[in-house]
Design an enzyme around this catalytic site. Structure first.
Site, PDB file in Angstrom:
ATOM      1  N   THR A 123       0.869  -1.165   0.000  1.00 40.30           N
ATOM      2  CA  THR A 123       0.000   0.000   0.000  1.00 40.30           C
ATOM      3  C   THR A 123       0.907   1.216   0.000  1.00 40.30           C
ATOM      4  O   THR A 123       2.043   1.141   0.466  1.00 40.30           O
ATOM      5  CB  THR A 123      -0.830  -0.059   1.309  1.00 40.30           C
ATOM      6  OG1 THR A 123      -1.767  -1.103   1.168  1.00 40.30           O
ATOM      7  CG2 THR A 123      -1.529   1.245   1.635  1.00 40.30           C
TER       8      THR A 123
ATOM      9  N   ARG B 121     -14.749  -6.169  -0.492  1.00 40.14           N
ATOM     10  CA  ARG B 121     -14.081  -5.863   0.787  1.00 40.14           C
ATOM     11  C   ARG B 121     -13.468  -4.447   0.724  1.00 40.14           C
ATOM     12  O   ARG B 121     -12.836  -4.066  -0.247  1.00 40.14           O
ATOM     13  CB  ARG B 121     -12.986  -6.899   1.049  1.00 40.14           C
ATOM     14  CG  ARG B 121     -12.182  -6.658   2.319  1.00 40.14           C
ATOM     15  CD  ARG B 121     -10.882  -5.964   2.037  1.00 40.14           C
ATOM     16  NE  ARG B 121     -10.034  -5.838   3.222  1.00 40.14           N
ATOM     17  CZ  ARG B 121      -8.934  -5.112   3.271  1.00 40.14           C
ATOM     18  NH1 ARG B 121      -8.524  -4.453   2.217  1.00 40.14           N
ATOM     19  NH2 ARG B 121      -8.225  -5.032   4.373  1.00 40.14           N
TER      20      ARG B 121
ATOM     21  N   GLY C 209     -10.918  -1.847   2.884  1.00 39.43           N
ATOM     22  CA  GLY C 209      -9.935  -1.855   3.966  1.00 39.43           C
ATOM     23  C   GLY C 209      -9.918  -0.542   4.744  1.00 39.43           C
ATOM     24  O   GLY C 209     -10.880   0.238   4.724  1.00 39.43           O
TER      25      GLY C 209
ATOM     26  N   THR D 279      -0.341   1.136   7.161  1.00 37.07           N
ATOM     27  CA  THR D 279      -0.281  -0.012   6.254  1.00 37.07           C
ATOM     28  C   THR D 279      -0.182  -1.312   7.053  1.00 37.07           C
ATOM     29  O   THR D 279       0.458  -1.356   8.104  1.00 37.07           O
ATOM     30  CB  THR D 279       0.896   0.127   5.250  1.00 37.07           C
ATOM     31  OG1 THR D 279       1.017  -1.106   4.522  1.00 37.07           O
ATOM     32  CG2 THR D 279       2.225   0.434   5.915  1.00 37.07           C
ATOM     33  N   GLY D 280      -0.836  -2.328   6.539  1.00 33.92           N
ATOM     34  CA  GLY D 280      -0.937  -3.615   7.234  1.00 33.92           C
ATOM     35  C   GLY D 280      -2.346  -4.138   6.977  1.00 33.92           C
ATOM     36  O   GLY D 280      -3.107  -3.500   6.238  1.00 33.92           O
TER      37      GLY D 280
ATOM     38  N   GLY E  75      -5.841  -4.217   6.964  1.00 35.46           N
ATOM     39  CA  GLY E  75      -6.689  -3.073   7.280  1.00 35.46           C
ATOM     40  C   GLY E  75      -7.705  -3.321   8.378  1.00 35.46           C
ATOM     41  O   GLY E  75      -8.038  -2.398   9.140  1.00 35.46           O
TER      42      GLY E  75
HETATM   43  N1  ASP Z   1      -4.076  -1.604   4.668  1.00 35.08           N
HETATM   44  C1  ASP Z   1      -4.304  -2.187   3.379  1.00 35.08           C
HETATM   45  C2  ASP Z   1      -5.671  -2.839   3.381  1.00 35.08           C
HETATM   46  O1  ASP Z   1      -5.946  -3.568   4.319  1.00 35.08           O
HETATM   47  C3  ASP Z   1      -3.288  -3.212   2.974  1.00 35.08           C
HETATM   48  C4  ASP Z   1      -1.836  -2.882   3.263  1.00 35.08           C
HETATM   49  O2  ASP Z   1      -1.524  -1.852   3.805  1.00 35.08           O
HETATM   50  O3  ASP Z   1      -0.990  -3.683   2.904  1.00 35.08           O
HETATM   51  O4  ASP Z   1      -6.388  -2.685   2.452  1.00 35.08           O
END
Ligand code: ASP
Length: 306
Positions: free
Chosen positions: A166, A194, A196, A217-218, A220
């Site tokens: 992301t 979905r 996020g 980021t991670g 979501g």
């Molecule tokens: N936060 C993003 C989501 O869950 C994904 C990511 O940051 O890797 O859509």
């Protein structure tokens, strides 16, 4: 405000957390070279007196146009093999925000998010309404093939495992205004429909001149359940924590409450930058108080959860 904060600008960008660092040094360097190009473009704009809002928009648009990252053209496909993109932007001066979710045909979702902010009374558009709005605003649109072909192109550049990310940007301009923008394809094989944290103000993205700007980021769902971005901002505004302490406390809380790994970038109202991470990988770079561009390739992360 101390002296170094007056008339100075700061910027941080990220290309996502999670995945693994490439074992091929050349590939890892390529990803960081691209991040540095974006940082320097942001610096040029901020140095000319550009606003934090225009800067985060520019940086995220550039990252969306780069197939190495999971946003815009580089977005990953969902379980149905389709590409659904999320993005948001927030202006810390006015607390205005715009976002789009699960859009399928927009080249630069961050630009559409900015138009939602500017031209509608709403914060978040999704589904057919977002498509109609994109058409009405004449933003560049693409077909699903655009995302597929970027995916093919990138396979020659980096290992599949290291292509994850992301994107986001947070900035503080010389007038002391902050802004944040975040954009993503979500994650591989997510359920169709979905949405996020990235387009959700307060979860994956937040900006307020009273505290600072944050882009997460991670996975979501964890950031949504903990209201992570707004939580970090509230720690600064209400508890008087500095950027580093707020970043540390927020990332620790993510682990404690929902056992989640993740990361975020934060620039506070005075231009101090904090990077928080408990995921193995976090590719990001920053410029603090007009200083040199640093990245996590050369400098240690500034807040890790213990
Ligand atoms: N936060 C993003 C989501 O869950 C994904 C990511 O940051 O890797 O859509």
């Amino acid at each position: 405000m101390d002296k170094k904060s007056q008339n100075s600008f700061s910027l941080a960008i990220h290309g996502g957390a999670g995945g693994v660092y490439s074992k091929v040094r050349k590939q890892e360097k390529l990803i960081y070279d691209h991040l540095e190009t974006v940082l320097e473009a942001g610096r040029t704009l901020l140095a000319k007196g550009g606003s934090a809002l225009d800067t985060v928009n520019l940086c995220v648009r550039m990252l969306e146009d780069d197939p190495l990252f999971n946003a815009g053209c580089g977005a990953v496909a969902n379980a149905a093999g389709r590409y659904e993109l999320d993005a948001s932007i927030m202006d810390g001066k006015t607390l205005q925000a715009g976002a789009v979710a699960a859009v399928v045909n927009v080249k630069n979702p961050v630009d559409l998010a900015r138009l939602v902010m500017k031209k509608t009374p709403h914060v978040l558009l999704c589904g057919p309404g977002a498509i109609d709005f994109a058409k009405a605003q004449d933003v560049p649109t693409v077909t699903q093939r655009y995302f597929k072909s970027a995916e093919t192109k990138v396979k020659d550049l980096v290992d599949k495992s290291s292509k994850h990310g992301t994107v986001g940007a947070v900035a503080r301009d010389i007038k002391s205004n902050v802004a944040a923008a975040t954009s993503t394809g979500g994650y591989d094989k997510k359920m169709p429909g979905r949405i996020g944290d990235s387009p959700l103000i307060g979860a994956g993205n937040y900006a307020d001149n009273a505290s600072g700007a944050i882009s997460c980021t991670g996975i979501g769902e964890h950031f949504i359940r903990t209201g992570a971005a707004a939580y970090a901002a509230f720690l600064i505004e209400h508890d008087g924590l500095n950027a580093q302490q707020a970043a540390q406390k927020t990332i620790n809380r993510l682990k404690e409450k929902v056992k989640a790994d993740g990361a975020f970038i934060l620039v506070d109202k005075d231009g101090n930058v904090a990077i928080a991470q408990n995921a193995t990988v976090m590719r990001c770079g920053w410029i603090e108080h007009n200083g040199p561009a640093l990245t996590t390739l050369q400098a240690p992360i500034r807040a890790q959860s213990q």
